[in-house]
Design a protein around this motif. Sequence first.
Motif, PDB file in Angstrom:
ATOM      1  N   ASN A  94      86.001 -19.207  15.311  1.00  0.00           N
ATOM      2  CA  ASN A  94      87.251 -18.161  15.152  1.00  0.00           C
ATOM      3  C   ASN A  94      87.007 -17.290  16.255  1.00  0.00           C
ATOM      4  OD1 ASN A  94      88.343 -18.974  12.844  1.00  0.00           O
ATOM      5  ND2 ASN A  94      86.701 -17.937  11.529  1.00  0.00           N
ATOM      6  N   ARG A  95      86.985 -15.756  16.117  1.00  0.00           N
ATOM      7  CA  ARG A  95      87.050 -14.751  17.147  1.00  0.00           C
ATOM      8  C   ARG A  95      85.548 -14.449  17.628  1.00  0.00           C
ATOM      9  NH1 ARG A  95      89.450  -8.771  16.925  1.00  0.00           N
ATOM     10  NH2 ARG A  95      89.770  -8.356  19.405  1.00  0.00           N
ATOM     11  N   ILE A  96      85.297 -14.552  18.929  1.00  0.00           N
ATOM     12  CA  ILE A  96      83.982 -14.204  19.274  1.00  0.00           C
ATOM     13  C   ILE A  96      84.078 -13.566  20.587  1.00  0.00           C
ATOM     14  CG2 ILE A  96      82.962 -16.434  18.439  1.00  0.00           C
ATOM     15  CD1 ILE A  96      83.153 -17.426  21.289  1.00  0.00           C
ATOM     16  N   LEU A 109      74.810 -19.823  24.424  1.00  0.00           N
ATOM     17  CA  LEU A 109      75.172 -19.387  23.316  1.00  0.00           C
ATOM     18  C   LEU A 109      75.966 -20.372  22.414  1.00  0.00           C
ATOM     19  CD1 LEU A 109      75.546 -15.529  23.981  1.00  0.00           C
ATOM     20  CD2 LEU A 109      73.825 -16.524  22.699  1.00  0.00           C
ATOM     21  N   LEU A 110      76.982 -20.723  23.047  1.00  0.00           N
ATOM     22  CA  LEU A 110      77.897 -21.753  22.348  1.00  0.00           C
ATOM     23  C   LEU A 110      77.108 -23.058  21.925  1.00  0.00           C
ATOM     24  CD1 LEU A 110      81.040 -21.726  24.401  1.00  0.00           C
ATOM     25  CD2 LEU A 110      80.797 -20.732  22.393  1.00  0.00           C
ATOM     26  N   ASN A 111      76.008 -23.348  22.802  1.00  0.00           N
ATOM     27  CA  ASN A 111      75.161 -24.710  22.273  1.00  0.00           C
ATOM     28  C   ASN A 111      74.615 -24.303  20.806  1.00  0.00           C
ATOM     29  OD1 ASN A 111      73.840 -27.058  23.046  1.00  0.00           O
ATOM     30  ND2 ASN A 111      72.254 -25.883  22.470  1.00  0.00           N
ATOM     31  N   ASP A 112      74.137 -23.013  20.728  1.00  0.00           N
ATOM     32  CA  ASP A 112      73.210 -22.653  19.444  1.00  0.00           C
ATOM     33  C   ASP A 112      74.320 -22.556  18.356  1.00  0.00           C
ATOM     34  OD1 ASP A 112      71.044 -22.581  21.108  1.00  0.00           O
ATOM     35  OD2 ASP A 112      70.910 -20.460  21.546  1.00  0.00           O
ATOM     36  N   ALA A 113      75.363 -21.913  18.539  1.00  0.00           N
ATOM     37  CA  ALA A 113      76.515 -21.807  17.646  1.00  0.00           C
ATOM     38  C   ALA A 113      77.060 -22.965  17.094  1.00  0.00           C
ATOM     39  CB  ALA A 113      77.727 -20.617  18.209  1.00  0.00           C
ATOM     40  N   PHE A 114      77.175 -24.008  17.694  1.00  0.00           N
ATOM     41  CA  PHE A 114      77.917 -25.103  17.498  1.00  0.00           C
ATOM     42  C   PHE A 114      76.690 -26.164  16.980  1.00  0.00           C
ATOM     43  CE2 PHE A 114      81.767 -23.764  19.572  1.00  0.00           C
ATOM     44  CZ  PHE A 114      82.501 -24.136  18.649  1.00  0.00           C
ATOM     45  N   PRO A 121      75.686 -30.649  20.696  1.00  0.00           N
ATOM     46  CA  PRO A 121      76.814 -30.047  21.330  1.00  0.00           C
ATOM     47  C   PRO A 121      76.167 -29.934  22.782  1.00  0.00           C
ATOM     48  CG  PRO A 121      75.512 -28.480  20.152  1.00  0.00           C
ATOM     49  CD  PRO A 121      75.093 -29.906  19.537  1.00  0.00           C
ATOM     50  N   SER A 122      77.096 -29.932  23.763  1.00  0.00           N
ATOM     51  CA  SER A 122      76.858 -29.906  25.182  1.00  0.00           C
ATOM     52  C   SER A 122      78.116 -29.155  25.896  1.00  0.00           C
ATOM     53  CB  SER A 122      76.692 -31.386  25.772  1.00  0.00           C
ATOM     54  OG  SER A 122      76.437 -31.000  27.218  1.00  0.00           O
ATOM     55  N   PRO A 123      78.051 -27.826  25.657  1.00  0.00           N
ATOM     56  CA  PRO A 123      79.198 -26.831  26.097  1.00  0.00           C
ATOM     57  C   PRO A 123      79.366 -27.076  27.644  1.00  0.00           C
ATOM     58  CG  PRO A 123      77.797 -25.853  24.501  1.00  0.00           C
ATOM     59  CD  PRO A 123      76.985 -26.977  24.968  1.00  0.00           C
ATOM     60  N   GLU A 124      80.596 -26.947  28.324  1.00  0.00           N
ATOM     61  CA  GLU A 124      80.724 -26.801  29.481  1.00  0.00           C
ATOM     62  C   GLU A 124      82.009 -25.943  29.605  1.00  0.00           C
ATOM     63  OE1 GLU A 124      81.838 -30.664  31.160  1.00  0.00           O
ATOM     64  OE2 GLU A 124      79.830 -31.442  30.679  1.00  0.00           O
ATOM     65  N   VAL A 125      81.704 -24.483  30.126  1.00  0.00           N
ATOM     66  CA  VAL A 125      82.633 -23.592  30.412  1.00  0.00           C
ATOM     67  C   VAL A 125      82.995 -23.530  31.814  1.00  0.00           C
ATOM     68  CG1 VAL A 125      83.171 -21.103  30.231  1.00  0.00           C
ATOM     69  CG2 VAL A 125      81.761 -22.193  28.380  1.00  0.00           C
ATOM     70  N   LYS A 126      84.186 -23.441  32.221  1.00  0.00           N
ATOM     71  CA  LYS A 126      84.874 -23.364  33.555  1.00  0.00           C
ATOM     72  C   LYS A 126      85.731 -22.208  33.723  1.00  0.00           C
ATOM     73  CE  LYS A 126      87.197 -26.288  37.003  1.00  0.00           C
ATOM     74  NZ  LYS A 126      87.608 -27.442  37.390  1.00  0.00           N
ATOM     75  N   VAL A 127      85.783 -21.464  34.631  1.00  0.00           N
ATOM     76  CA  VAL A 127      86.745 -20.511  35.011  1.00  0.00           C
ATOM     77  C   VAL A 127      87.956 -21.220  35.539  1.00  0.00           C
ATOM     78  CG1 VAL A 127      87.618 -18.300  35.763  1.00  0.00           C
ATOM     79  CG2 VAL A 127      85.100 -18.559  34.936  1.00  0.00           C
TER      80      VAL A 127
END
Length: 409
Positions: A94-96, A109-114, A121-127
């Motif tokens: 939800n909202r973070i 943090l997303l890896n730990d949260a999911f 999980p293998s989060p990849e954040v891109k701007v």
Amino acid sequence: MKFNYKLNFLIFSAFAISSIVLPNKVNSNINITVEESHSKQTSPSLNYLKKIPKNDYIIGAGDQLNIVISKDYPELTRTEVVDGEGTIYLNKLNRIFVEGLTISELNKLLNDAFDKYIKFPSPEVKVLKYRPISIFIDGEVDSPGLYTLDGAISVPYENSSKEENILSPSTNDINPGLNKFEFLADNNTKDLDLNKIETTTSSIYFPTIFDGIRQAGGFTAFSNISEIEVIRKNNLTNGGGYLKTTLNFENLMKNGDNSQNIRIYDEDTILVKKNNIPNSELLSKAIKSNINPRFINVNVLGRVKKPGYLSLSKSSTLNDAIRMAGGPQIIKGKIVFIRYKNDGTIDKRNFKYSKNSRRGSLRNPFLNNNDLIFIDENFFTVSAAVINSVTSPFTGLLSTYGLIKAVED
């Protein structure tokens, strides 16, 4: 005696030969060492790929993020814009709150949260789109203050399609004196769709210290370009607070070396230190490097032949302005020089005109935009004006009397 003479001669000859040969051996060893060192530097190891910058980009309101939680769960992939409160919405969580985090910190943090919702999980954040950045520039620049620049600029390629070229003119039309940042800003291409262009027809240009100083009008004659202080927000992993470093723009101005011309981030503070003595060559170099505008406007009034506004080179002095205004009239008074300084105060000087004053001196300063130069009246011109204003009514009466007298005669 002859034996001693020959012995001395042989010793001297051996010493002379050794003096010539030994340095050559040392120099050859030095050359080999330099070549070996150079060859090592051109062959980086795999560890080079791990050189993620410690001072990573910090996420803030207005950034558009593409978030992939895992390639095995495409339904969790989201594209979100960080709202004014620094939050985004994600499935499951939800909202973070993400404002103030770097890309690396958010991935962790997303890896730990999911981890409790999915396997591996293998989060990849891109701007995808960078928010505008607000920077504060102070010190020896033409117009210090708070400035807002685009966080990233999409620079179109020349071989893009005709439809896209409507928004992105050919590079042949770009003034070679303009950098990419200025060209795009002047041609209203700020709203180009980065999602569409990024992988097909453009590259991304990030504004630098050079762009920030240029936005503030460039350097002054007193700028100490070897001491440009930058204060930047530190990330949370490294303890928060602020970082500070000092940059040297000497090589950039002389040789075009961009090693000190670092990228600027939101909330950066740039402080240009001041020299006690003006640098007569700095303004010329600043104009050539395009960090300073080529022209300024000044107002020259009073006893000059062509009073009014003048457009002059940025490196002009007070005497240059007076010459451009036709020069002073023969009968003249003192010069009144008025300038609004960067700190809001007024610099007002009164001095006698001297055409031989040194450039950059107190009586012949380098000019800034909107400087006022007034050549005052002297004792004789003031006296003549007073006499004229006092006697003008009587002059009219005497002329009338003379006319009547002539008619009567």
